[in-house]
Design a protein around this motif. Structure first.
Motif, PDB file in Angstrom:
ATOM      1  N   ALA A 194       0.823  -1.213   0.000  1.00 58.63           N
ATOM      2  CA  ALA A 194       0.000   0.000   0.000  1.00 58.63           C
ATOM      3  C   ALA A 194       0.852   1.256   0.000  1.00 58.63           C
ATOM      4  CB  ALA A 194      -0.930  -0.006   1.216  1.00 58.63           C
ATOM      5  N   GLU A 195       2.027   1.193   0.623  1.00 59.56           N
ATOM      6  CA  GLU A 195       2.918   2.353   0.740  1.00 59.56           C
ATOM      7  C   GLU A 195       3.938   2.414  -0.395  1.00 59.56           C
ATOM      8  OE1 GLU A 195       4.608   1.612   4.534  1.00 59.56           O
ATOM      9  OE2 GLU A 195       2.691   1.863   5.619  1.00 59.56           O
ATOM     10  N   ALA A 196       3.857   1.460  -1.328  1.00 58.94           N
ATOM     11  CA  ALA A 196       4.828   1.381  -2.434  1.00 58.94           C
ATOM     12  C   ALA A 196       6.255   1.277  -1.923  1.00 58.94           C
ATOM     13  CB  ALA A 196       4.672   2.571  -3.386  1.00 58.94           C
ATOM     14  N   ARG A 197       6.442   0.516  -0.850  1.00 57.26           N
ATOM     15  CA  ARG A 197       7.782   0.268  -0.312  1.00 57.26           C
ATOM     16  C   ARG A 197       8.259  -1.083  -0.840  1.00 57.26           C
ATOM     17  NH1 ARG A 197       8.043   0.919   6.042  1.00 57.26           N
ATOM     18  NH2 ARG A 197      10.146   0.166   5.529  1.00 57.26           N
ATOM     19  N   PHE A 198       8.952  -1.040  -1.959  1.00 60.57           N
ATOM     20  CA  PHE A 198       9.347  -2.268  -2.642  1.00 60.57           C
ATOM     21  C   PHE A 198      10.822  -2.617  -2.449  1.00 60.57           C
ATOM     22  CE2 PHE A 198       5.910  -0.360  -5.264  1.00 60.57           C
ATOM     23  CZ  PHE A 198       4.931  -1.296  -4.974  1.00 60.57           C
ATOM     24  N   ASP A 199      11.510  -1.836  -1.646  1.00 59.37           N
ATOM     25  CA  ASP A 199      12.942  -2.075  -1.473  1.00 59.37           C
ATOM     26  C   ASP A 199      13.292  -2.639  -0.102  1.00 59.37           C
ATOM     27  OD1 ASP A 199      12.242   0.153  -0.079  1.00 59.37           O
ATOM     28  OD2 ASP A 199      13.818   1.452  -0.884  1.00 59.37           O
ATOM     29  N   ASP A 200      12.279  -3.058   0.673  1.00 59.18           N
ATOM     30  CA  ASP A 200      12.524  -3.639   1.990  1.00 59.18           C
ATOM     31  C   ASP A 200      12.758  -5.135   1.831  1.00 59.18           C
ATOM     32  OD1 ASP A 200      12.371  -4.738   4.581  1.00 59.18           O
ATOM     33  OD2 ASP A 200      11.118  -3.074   5.263  1.00 59.18           O
ATOM     34  N   PRO A 201      13.957  -5.623   2.104  1.00 62.27           N
ATOM     35  CA  PRO A 201      14.237  -7.055   1.892  1.00 62.27           C
ATOM     36  C   PRO A 201      13.388  -7.974   2.760  1.00 62.27           C
ATOM     37  CG  PRO A 201      16.045  -5.987   3.066  1.00 62.27           C
ATOM     38  CD  PRO A 201      15.142  -4.898   2.597  1.00 62.27           C
TER      39      PRO A 201
END
Length: 238
Positions: A194-201
């Protein structure tokens, strides 16, 4: 991402090209205003200058004629420079093209998806990591086509909790799993979507599986060749 130009023609990209008859090409293109279309480029295989322009990932101005199943290419011009894709980024570009070929019906305009595609190509050109750009593209594509659930709420309207476990399916949406089960997706992955946080492993793998599961019914039974290609690379899979 839209460009401006005087005269005839539409902004477009080549998604796929294959030989047609003796000297022509059969193209699949995406146009900003016209959507995905089939196009015959007569004599293009014998016209080296034109054939050189009709390459994937290059922004083009395409002038077409006819409104049947296959349009005729009347003229093509380059619509601005963009750095070339190579290596893994090139494979990612083919993955985007394959998704659009499978998921977009012909003659169904989606200007927002066209702009998303152009934006994603620019992100890939900028260099690695590629996976966040792909996840952003997949998420917004699902949302634009109306196939994405509300990432922050279950199907019954209950809010998603970061520590909860959930089942995500195209038919039922997001459903909480009962206690003791560990085969679902963490709520934090849905919140990151939802937050467009796609770089959190910590959530990257779950986000990829959620998005691919939602696309699967619409892609058909045949595997995506570009995914197989990306799966051979050492970097995180697409």
């Amino acid at each position: 991402m839209s460009a401006t130009r005087q005269g005839a023609g539409e902004e477009g990209y080549i998604l796929h090209a294959r030989p047609w008859r003796d000297t022509s090409l059969l193209l699949e293109v995406i146009l900003r205003e016209g959507g995905r279309r089939g196009v015959i480029a007569r004599g293009a295989r014998a016209n080296h200058r034109q054939r050189g322009r009709l390459q994937p990932f290059r922004p083009l101005w395409l002038e077409l004629a006819g409104r049947g199943e296959l349009a005729q290419l009347r003229a093509v011009e380059e619509a601005g420079g963009m750095g070339p894709l190579s290596g893994r980024a090139l494979a990612c570009g083919y993955y985007l093209n394959e998704l659009l070929m499978r998921l977009l019906p012909r003659d169904d305009p989606h200007p927002a998806i066209f702009d998303l595609y152009a934006e994603t190509l620019a992100r890939l050109t900028a260099g690695p990591p590629e996976a966040p750009a792909l996840r952003r593209f997949e998420t917004r594509l699902l949302e634009e086509l109306g196939w994405a659930p509300d990432w922050l709420h279950c199907a019954d309207g209950a809010p998603i909790h970061a520590e909860g476990l959930y089942h995500v399916a195209p038919e039922s949406g997001i459903v909480p799993l009962s206690g003791g089960r560990d085969d679902g997706f963490k709520g934090i992955a849905l919140r990151h979507l939802a937050e467009a946080r796609f770089d959190d492993p910590a959530s990257a793998r779950e986000i990829r599986l959620i998005l691919h599961g939602l696309m699967a019914p619409h892609l058909g039974p045949q595997p995506l060749r570009s995914r197989e290609l990306l799966g051979m690379a050492a970097a995180p899979r697409a």
